[in-house]
Design a protein around this motif. Sequence first.
Motif, PDB file in Angstrom:
ATOM      1  N   ALA A  94     -45.932   6.356  31.362  1.00 41.96           N
ATOM      2  CA  ALA A  94     -46.278   7.764  31.244  1.00 41.96           C
ATOM      3  C   ALA A  94     -45.533   8.566  32.292  1.00 41.96           C
ATOM      4  O   ALA A  94     -45.365   8.116  33.423  1.00 41.96           O
ATOM      5  CB  ALA A  94     -47.787   7.942  31.406  1.00 41.96           C
ATOM      6  N   GLY A  95     -45.089   9.756  31.927  1.00 44.38           N
ATOM      7  CA  GLY A  95     -44.374  10.599  32.861  1.00 44.38           C
ATOM      8  C   GLY A  95     -45.306  11.531  33.613  1.00 44.38           C
ATOM      9  O   GLY A  95     -46.516  11.347  33.645  1.00 44.38           O
ATOM     10  N   GLY A  96     -44.722  12.554  34.223  1.00 46.09           N
ATOM     11  CA  GLY A  96     -45.522  13.538  34.934  1.00 46.09           C
ATOM     12  C   GLY A  96     -45.167  13.587  36.403  1.00 46.09           C
ATOM     13  O   GLY A  96     -44.756  12.587  36.987  1.00 46.09           O
ATOM     14  N   ASP A  97     -45.319  14.780  36.989  1.00 46.93           N
ATOM     15  CA  ASP A  97     -45.047  14.920  38.414  1.00 46.93           C
ATOM     16  C   ASP A  97     -46.253  15.566  39.086  1.00 46.93           C
ATOM     17  O   ASP A  97     -47.279  15.837  38.457  1.00 46.93           O
ATOM     18  CB  ASP A  97     -43.765  15.720  38.658  1.00 46.93           C
ATOM     19  CG  ASP A  97     -43.814  17.104  38.000  1.00 46.93           C
ATOM     20  OD1 ASP A  97     -44.928  17.648  37.828  1.00 46.93           O
ATOM     21  OD2 ASP A  97     -42.748  17.628  37.661  1.00 46.93           O
ATOM     22  N   TRP A  98     -46.117  15.838  40.378  1.00 50.32           N
ATOM     23  CA  TRP A  98     -47.252  16.374  41.137  1.00 50.32           C
ATOM     24  C   TRP A  98     -47.686  17.733  40.632  1.00 50.32           C
ATOM     25  O   TRP A  98     -48.861  18.095  40.748  1.00 50.32           O
ATOM     26  CB  TRP A  98     -46.884  16.449  42.614  1.00 50.32           C
ATOM     27  CG  TRP A  98     -46.977  15.121  43.288  1.00 50.32           C
ATOM     28  CD1 TRP A  98     -45.950  14.262  43.551  1.00 50.32           C
ATOM     29  CD2 TRP A  98     -48.162  14.484  43.772  1.00 50.32           C
ATOM     30  NE1 TRP A  98     -46.418  13.131  44.164  1.00 50.32           N
ATOM     31  CE2 TRP A  98     -47.778  13.242  44.317  1.00 50.32           C
ATOM     32  CE3 TRP A  98     -49.500  14.838  43.799  1.00 50.32           C
ATOM     33  CZ2 TRP A  98     -48.676  12.348  44.879  1.00 50.32           C
ATOM     34  CZ3 TRP A  98     -50.416  13.952  44.362  1.00 50.32           C
ATOM     35  CH2 TRP A  98     -50.002  12.725  44.884  1.00 50.32           C
ATOM     36  N   GLY A  99     -46.755  18.503  40.067  1.00 50.30           N
ATOM     37  CA  GLY A  99     -47.122  19.836  39.620  1.00 50.30           C
ATOM     38  C   GLY A  99     -47.703  19.898  38.231  1.00 50.30           C
ATOM     39  O   GLY A  99     -48.265  20.915  37.835  1.00 50.30           O
ATOM     40  N   THR A 101     -49.613  17.162  36.570  1.00 58.08           N
ATOM     41  CA  THR A 101     -50.543  16.100  36.199  1.00 58.08           C
ATOM     42  C   THR A 101     -51.951  16.423  36.686  1.00 58.08           C
ATOM     43  O   THR A 101     -52.144  17.111  37.685  1.00 58.08           O
ATOM     44  CB  THR A 101     -50.122  14.746  36.816  1.00 58.08           C
ATOM     45  OG1 THR A 101     -50.026  14.876  38.239  1.00 58.08           O
ATOM     46  CG2 THR A 101     -48.787  14.295  36.262  1.00 58.08           C
ATOM     47  N   GLY A 102     -52.908  15.908  35.953  1.00 53.88           N
ATOM     48  CA  GLY A 102     -54.306  16.061  36.324  1.00 53.88           C
ATOM     49  C   GLY A 102     -54.971  14.712  36.451  1.00 53.88           C
ATOM     50  O   GLY A 102     -54.326  13.665  36.289  1.00 53.88           O
ATOM     51  N   PRO A 103     -56.262  14.688  36.719  1.00 50.64           N
ATOM     52  CA  PRO A 103     -56.978  13.422  36.890  1.00 50.64           C
ATOM     53  C   PRO A 103     -56.815  12.465  35.711  1.00 50.64           C
ATOM     54  O   PRO A 103     -56.727  11.254  35.898  1.00 50.64           O
ATOM     55  CB  PRO A 103     -58.437  13.872  37.047  1.00 50.64           C
ATOM     56  CG  PRO A 103     -58.344  15.249  37.624  1.00 50.64           C
ATOM     57  CD  PRO A 103     -57.122  15.844  36.995  1.00 50.64           C
ATOM     58  N   TRP A 106     -53.612  10.374  36.001  1.00 54.21           N
ATOM     59  CA  TRP A 106     -53.718   9.304  36.990  1.00 54.21           C
ATOM     60  C   TRP A 106     -54.599   8.177  36.467  1.00 54.21           C
ATOM     61  O   TRP A 106     -54.302   7.001  36.655  1.00 54.21           O
ATOM     62  CB  TRP A 106     -54.293   9.877  38.296  1.00 54.21           C
ATOM     63  CG  TRP A 106     -53.371  10.857  38.942  1.00 54.21           C
ATOM     64  CD1 TRP A 106     -53.269  12.193  38.678  1.00 54.21           C
ATOM     65  CD2 TRP A 106     -52.384  10.569  39.932  1.00 54.21           C
ATOM     66  NE1 TRP A 106     -52.292  12.750  39.454  1.00 54.21           N
ATOM     67  CE2 TRP A 106     -51.734  11.786  40.233  1.00 54.21           C
ATOM     68  CE3 TRP A 106     -51.995   9.408  40.603  1.00 54.21           C
ATOM     69  CZ2 TRP A 106     -50.712  11.875  41.177  1.00 54.21           C
ATOM     70  CZ3 TRP A 106     -50.989   9.498  41.542  1.00 54.21           C
ATOM     71  CH2 TRP A 106     -50.353  10.709  41.819  1.00 54.21           C
ATOM     72  N   HIS A 107     -55.654   8.555  35.789  1.00 53.59           N
ATOM     73  CA  HIS A 107     -56.537   7.540  35.200  1.00 53.59           C
ATOM     74  C   HIS A 107     -55.792   6.714  34.170  1.00 53.59           C
ATOM     75  O   HIS A 107     -55.914   5.483  34.123  1.00 53.59           O
ATOM     76  CB  HIS A 107     -57.748   8.218  34.567  1.00 53.59           C
ATOM     77  CG  HIS A 107     -58.757   7.263  34.009  1.00 53.59           C
ATOM     78  ND1 HIS A 107     -58.684   6.770  32.722  1.00 53.59           N
ATOM     79  CD2 HIS A 107     -59.852   6.690  34.567  1.00 53.59           C
ATOM     80  CE1 HIS A 107     -59.695   5.950  32.505  1.00 53.59           C
ATOM     81  NE2 HIS A 107     -60.421   5.875  33.611  1.00 53.59           N
ATOM     82  N   THR A 108     -54.990   7.387  33.337  1.00 54.87           N
ATOM     83  CA  THR A 108     -54.224   6.682  32.311  1.00 54.87           C
ATOM     84  C   THR A 108     -53.248   5.689  32.924  1.00 54.87           C
ATOM     85  O   THR A 108     -53.088   4.561  32.436  1.00 54.87           O
ATOM     86  CB  THR A 108     -53.466   7.690  31.435  1.00 54.87           C
ATOM     87  OG1 THR A 108     -54.409   8.506  30.737  1.00 54.87           O
ATOM     88  CG2 THR A 108     -52.581   6.972  30.427  1.00 54.87           C
ATOM     89  N   ALA A 147     -44.990  10.835  39.237  1.00 54.82           N
ATOM     90  CA  ALA A 147     -46.007  10.542  40.248  1.00 54.82           C
ATOM     91  C   ALA A 147     -47.008   9.459  39.856  1.00 54.82           C
ATOM     92  O   ALA A 147     -47.118   8.448  40.563  1.00 54.82           O
ATOM     93  CB  ALA A 147     -46.725  11.833  40.631  1.00 54.82           C
ATOM     94  N   PRO A 148     -47.789   9.605  38.766  1.00 59.86           N
ATOM     95  CA  PRO A 148     -48.780   8.560  38.485  1.00 59.86           C
ATOM     96  C   PRO A 148     -48.177   7.163  38.277  1.00 59.86           C
ATOM     97  O   PRO A 148     -48.673   6.199  38.854  1.00 59.86           O
ATOM     98  CB  PRO A 148     -49.482   9.078  37.215  1.00 59.86           C
ATOM     99  CG  PRO A 148     -49.305  10.555  37.280  1.00 59.86           C
ATOM    100  CD  PRO A 148     -47.931  10.747  37.856  1.00 59.86           C
ATOM    101  N   PRO A 149     -47.084   7.022  37.489  1.00 55.39           N
ATOM    102  CA  PRO A 149     -46.511   5.683  37.351  1.00 55.39           C
ATOM    103  C   PRO A 149     -45.970   5.122  38.659  1.00 55.39           C
ATOM    104  O   PRO A 149     -46.025   3.915  38.887  1.00 55.39           O
ATOM    105  CB  PRO A 149     -45.386   5.887  36.332  1.00 55.39           C
ATOM    106  CG  PRO A 149     -45.783   7.094  35.577  1.00 55.39           C
ATOM    107  CD  PRO A 149     -46.440   7.983  36.576  1.00 55.39           C
TER     108      PRO A 149
END
Length: 233
Positions: A94-99, A101-103, A106-108, A147-149
């Motif tokens: 999963a992608g996403g950065d600090w700006g 992404t939401g909880p 991170w859970h995913t 960020a999350p990955p």
Amino acid sequence: MDLRLAGRGALVTGAGSRIGAAIAGTLADEGCAVLVHGRDAAAAAAVAEQVAARGVRTEVVLGDLTEPGVAEEVAVTARDFGARILVNNAGPFAGGDWGGTGPADWHTAFEGDVLPTVRVTQTLLPSLRQHGWGRVITVGHRAAGTAPPAVARAAMVNMTTSLAHHLAGTGVTANCVSPGVIVTDEERIDGSAGERPGHPADIAAAVVYLASPLADYVNGIELRVDGGYPESP
């Protein structure tokens, strides 16, 4: 080179395509019986057919490892199959950065990557320890700039180090392989002169070495297989 894997059994999670399929095939080339795990029945069956063509025993086990109880069921099937090698390859990227992404993101990342790996490993470990020999190899995911990955990958690496210490002296080792940019033969990416993307076979070769008795003294490492370009997009 004889990797001394003939006759051993392995579970490869997420083996229905790409890296997982390459790992399953390369283990089979070395004489391993392979339990092919996947979520798509047709894809897993196709990989199992290719494994069987190498002349080794193979079975398919299906299930979404994020669903309650499924990871444990897959591990029990692997125990009954005689798997002494566990390759934790399943997990979404999963992608996403600090700006952005939401909880839930991170859970995913943790529910999709870290926790299924923990559940399968914990369930199969008693059998590996009882037999006095085994391998736990976790395949990470390219996480540069996401960020999350990235945090989930760090968790997988640290989990491997902790597990290796826990298993010291048991004959069971734990290592992590972290791929860089991996493409299939049909895919192309731009690169400067002298660079090339990685291929599933590159990751499979590293995993199969760590699975072999030749790697008895390799424990607790993160082996980066990224061509020296870990930050490639």
